[in-house]
Structure formats: structure tokens, C-alpha cells
Design a protein around this motif. Sequence first.
Motif, PDB file in Angstrom:
ATOM      1  N   ALA A 171      10.596  -3.500  48.970  1.00 30.86           N
ATOM      2  CA  ALA A 171       9.311  -3.132  48.372  1.00 30.86           C
ATOM      3  C   ALA A 171       9.564  -2.481  47.018  1.00 30.86           C
ATOM      4  CB  ALA A 171       8.557  -2.151  49.268  1.00 30.86           C
ATOM      5  N   VAL A 172       8.486  -2.274  46.290  1.00 27.38           N
ATOM      6  CA  VAL A 172       8.535  -1.395  45.131  1.00 27.38           C
ATOM      7  C   VAL A 172       8.233   0.012  45.632  1.00 27.38           C
ATOM      8  CG1 VAL A 172       7.557  -0.829  42.885  1.00 27.38           C
ATOM      9  CG2 VAL A 172       7.817  -3.240  43.572  1.00 27.38           C
ATOM     10  N   TYR A 173       9.090   0.940  45.291  1.00 30.51           N
ATOM     11  CA  TYR A 173       8.945   2.321  45.742  1.00 30.51           C
ATOM     12  C   TYR A 173       8.417   3.174  44.593  1.00 30.51           C
ATOM     13  CZ  TYR A 173      11.297   1.381  50.132  1.00 30.51           C
ATOM     14  OH  TYR A 173      11.603   0.906  51.382  1.00 30.51           O
ATOM     15  N   TYR A 174       7.397   3.967  44.914  1.00 27.88           N
ATOM     16  CA  TYR A 174       6.763   4.828  43.938  1.00 27.88           C
ATOM     17  C   TYR A 174       6.861   6.285  44.371  1.00 27.88           C
ATOM     18  CZ  TYR A 174       4.411   0.481  42.516  1.00 27.88           C
ATOM     19  OH  TYR A 174       4.124  -0.801  42.106  1.00 27.88           O
ATOM     20  N   CYS A 175       7.100   7.154  43.409  1.00 30.40           N
ATOM     21  CA  CYS A 175       6.939   8.567  43.724  1.00 30.40           C
ATOM     22  C   CYS A 175       5.608   9.036  43.151  1.00 30.40           C
ATOM     23  CB  CYS A 175       8.093   9.416  43.199  1.00 30.40           C
ATOM     24  SG  CYS A 175       8.148   9.637  41.425  1.00 30.40           S
ATOM     25  N   ALA A 176       5.083  10.079  43.752  1.00 31.14           N
ATOM     26  CA  ALA A 176       3.785  10.593  43.373  1.00 31.14           C
ATOM     27  C   ALA A 176       3.767  12.103  43.530  1.00 31.14           C
ATOM     28  CB  ALA A 176       2.694   9.948  44.222  1.00 31.14           C
ATOM     29  N   ALA A 177       2.851  12.737  42.805  1.00 27.56           N
ATOM     30  CA  ALA A 177       2.767  14.201  42.819  1.00 27.56           C
ATOM     31  C   ALA A 177       1.322  14.651  42.964  1.00 27.56           C
ATOM     32  CB  ALA A 177       3.361  14.771  41.530  1.00 27.56           C
ATOM     33  N   ARG A 178       1.145  15.766  43.648  1.00 30.32           N
ATOM     34  CA  ARG A 178      -0.165  16.417  43.787  1.00 30.32           C
ATOM     35  C   ARG A 178       0.097  17.901  44.003  1.00 30.32           C
ATOM     36  NH1 ARG A 178      -3.999  16.619  47.587  1.00 30.32           N
ATOM     37  NH2 ARG A 178      -3.688  18.867  47.304  1.00 30.32           N
ATOM     38  N   PRO A 179      -0.856  18.744  43.746  1.00 31.23           N
ATOM     39  CA  PRO A 179      -0.647  20.174  44.026  1.00 31.23           C
ATOM     40  C   PRO A 179      -0.198  20.372  45.471  1.00 31.23           C
ATOM     41  CG  PRO A 179      -2.621  19.889  42.729  1.00 31.23           C
ATOM     42  CD  PRO A 179      -2.161  18.514  43.110  1.00 31.23           C
ATOM     43  N   THR A 180       0.786  21.234  45.672  1.00 32.02           N
ATOM     44  CA  THR A 180       1.337  21.371  47.008  1.00 32.02           C
ATOM     45  C   THR A 180       0.296  21.911  47.977  1.00 32.02           C
ATOM     46  OG1 THR A 180       3.282  22.113  48.234  1.00 32.02           O
ATOM     47  CG2 THR A 180       2.218  23.736  46.791  1.00 32.02           C
ATOM     48  N   THR A 181       0.453  21.579  49.230  1.00 35.85           N
ATOM     49  CA  THR A 181      -0.482  21.978  50.262  1.00 35.85           C
ATOM     50  C   THR A 181       0.234  22.013  51.595  1.00 35.85           C
ATOM     51  OG1 THR A 181      -2.514  21.359  51.444  1.00 35.85           O
ATOM     52  CG2 THR A 181      -1.206  19.571  50.517  1.00 35.85           C
ATOM     53  N   SER A 182      -0.273  22.825  52.500  1.00 35.12           N
ATOM     54  CA  SER A 182       0.291  22.870  53.848  1.00 35.12           C
ATOM     55  C   SER A 182      -0.439  21.906  54.782  1.00 35.12           C
ATOM     56  CB  SER A 182       0.210  24.289  54.416  1.00 35.12           C
ATOM     57  OG  SER A 182      -1.137  24.723  54.435  1.00 35.12           O
ATOM     58  N   ASP A 183      -1.462  21.260  54.270  1.00 34.50           N
ATOM     59  CA  ASP A 183      -2.235  20.304  55.072  1.00 34.50           C
ATOM     60  C   ASP A 183      -1.612  18.924  54.911  1.00 34.50           C
ATOM     61  OD1 ASP A 183      -5.794  19.885  55.654  1.00 34.50           O
ATOM     62  OD2 ASP A 183      -4.112  18.587  56.200  1.00 34.50           O
ATOM     63  N   SER A 184      -1.017  18.432  55.967  1.00 33.87           N
ATOM     64  CA  SER A 184      -0.292  17.166  55.879  1.00 33.87           C
ATOM     65  C   SER A 184      -1.194  15.996  55.513  1.00 33.87           C
ATOM     66  CB  SER A 184       0.409  16.876  57.209  1.00 33.87           C
ATOM     67  OG  SER A 184      -0.541  16.730  58.257  1.00 33.87           O
ATOM     68  N   ARG A 185      -2.494  16.111  55.810  1.00 34.78           N
ATOM     69  CA  ARG A 185      -3.390  14.989  55.514  1.00 34.78           C
ATOM     70  C   ARG A 185      -3.371  14.632  54.041  1.00 34.78           C
ATOM     71  NH1 ARG A 185      -8.909  17.249  57.779  1.00 34.78           N
ATOM     72  NH2 ARG A 185      -8.003  19.103  56.807  1.00 34.78           N
ATOM     73  N   TYR A 186      -3.186  15.642  53.207  1.00 32.49           N
ATOM     74  CA  TYR A 186      -3.228  15.418  51.765  1.00 32.49           C
ATOM     75  C   TYR A 186      -1.880  15.008  51.192  1.00 32.49           C
ATOM     76  CZ  TYR A 186      -7.690  17.669  52.383  1.00 32.49           C
ATOM     77  OH  TYR A 186      -8.954  17.972  52.821  1.00 32.49           O
ATOM     78  N   LEU A 187      -0.856  15.017  52.002  1.00 31.16           N
ATOM     79  CA  LEU A 187       0.466  14.602  51.540  1.00 31.16           C
ATOM     80  C   LEU A 187       0.857  13.218  52.041  1.00 31.16           C
ATOM     81  CD1 LEU A 187       2.494  17.921  51.888  1.00 31.16           C
ATOM     82  CD2 LEU A 187       1.866  16.760  49.773  1.00 31.16           C
ATOM     83  N   VAL A 188       0.219  12.740  53.097  1.00 29.09           N
ATOM     84  CA  VAL A 188       0.620  11.451  53.664  1.00 29.09           C
ATOM     85  C   VAL A 188      -0.290  10.312  53.241  1.00 29.09           C
ATOM     86  CG1 VAL A 188       1.670  12.623  55.640  1.00 29.09           C
ATOM     87  CG2 VAL A 188      -0.688  11.722  55.826  1.00 29.09           C
ATOM     88  N   SER A 189      -1.295  10.605  52.413  1.00 28.10           N
ATOM     89  CA  SER A 189      -2.202   9.557  51.951  1.00 28.10           C
ATOM     90  C   SER A 189      -2.182   9.489  50.441  1.00 28.10           C
ATOM     91  CB  SER A 189      -3.626   9.835  52.434  1.00 28.10           C
ATOM     92  OG  SER A 189      -4.526   8.856  51.908  1.00 28.10           O
TER      93      SER A 189
END
Length: 125
Positions: free
Chosen positions: A90-108
Motif C-alpha cells: 500500500a501507500v503509507y501515510y503519516c498524519a498529525a492531530r492535536p494529541t488526545t487520550s480518546d482513542s476514537r480521534y486517533l484511529v480514524s
Amino acid sequence: QLVESGGGLVQAGGTLRLSCAASGRTFSTYGMGWFRQAPGKERAFVAAITGRGDTTYYADSVKGRFAISRDNAKNTVYLQMNSLKPEDTAVYYCAARPTTSDSRYLVSGIYYDYWGQGTQVTVSS
């Protein structure tokens, strides 16, 4: 800005380590994720890590084979990929968002603000 590197062609069972270098001085305040997109398929979550690196998340398909880590002093996140399979191609992408302890916002991917250009990983059988 996010810049991925480390992709390439490898035989099944081999290893690769992807790197994603970020610009800016607040890297530790961002949660980082790796996603991948295979031809004809939707983008899929692979792994994510919180800003301090104390919590990680993995897709079931890579759990036990891949490891995400980060070096905040170097503004870099890594994806160590072991026991690679042809279906990891596959093509692999990295991405960034403000850190959070809520996994929902890190796995989508829809919750990420910044994306790299991607790096191709091809695993031959």
C-alpha cells in the motif's frame, strides 16, 4: 509539514522501517498516526501514538508485527514493520492531530489535520 520515507520493495517475511519527519516546534503536542491505502481500497488505519508516546493503538491486521514509536527530540515518528505480507502492500501515510487520550480521534483518519505525501510499500510473495 510531514515527510515520509523508508518505503520500498521487500519480500514477504521481510522488514521495513518508515519514518515521518515533522516540521515545527510543537511536535510533542500532536498525536501521530499511520494509515495506508491499497489500490482500489479505502484508506485504512494502521497505528497511532499519543503526543508523549505513552499510548499506542494498532489495527488488528498489524498487531504483533508492526510497532509505532516517536522521538520528540527529532520531530519524527516511526513505523517498524516486521513479518511483512503481500497484503501489506500500500501507500503509507503519516498524519498529525492535536494529541488526545480518546482513542476514537486517533484511529480514524477523518480527525487528522495534517498529512504527508505518502510512501510506497510493496511486499512481494
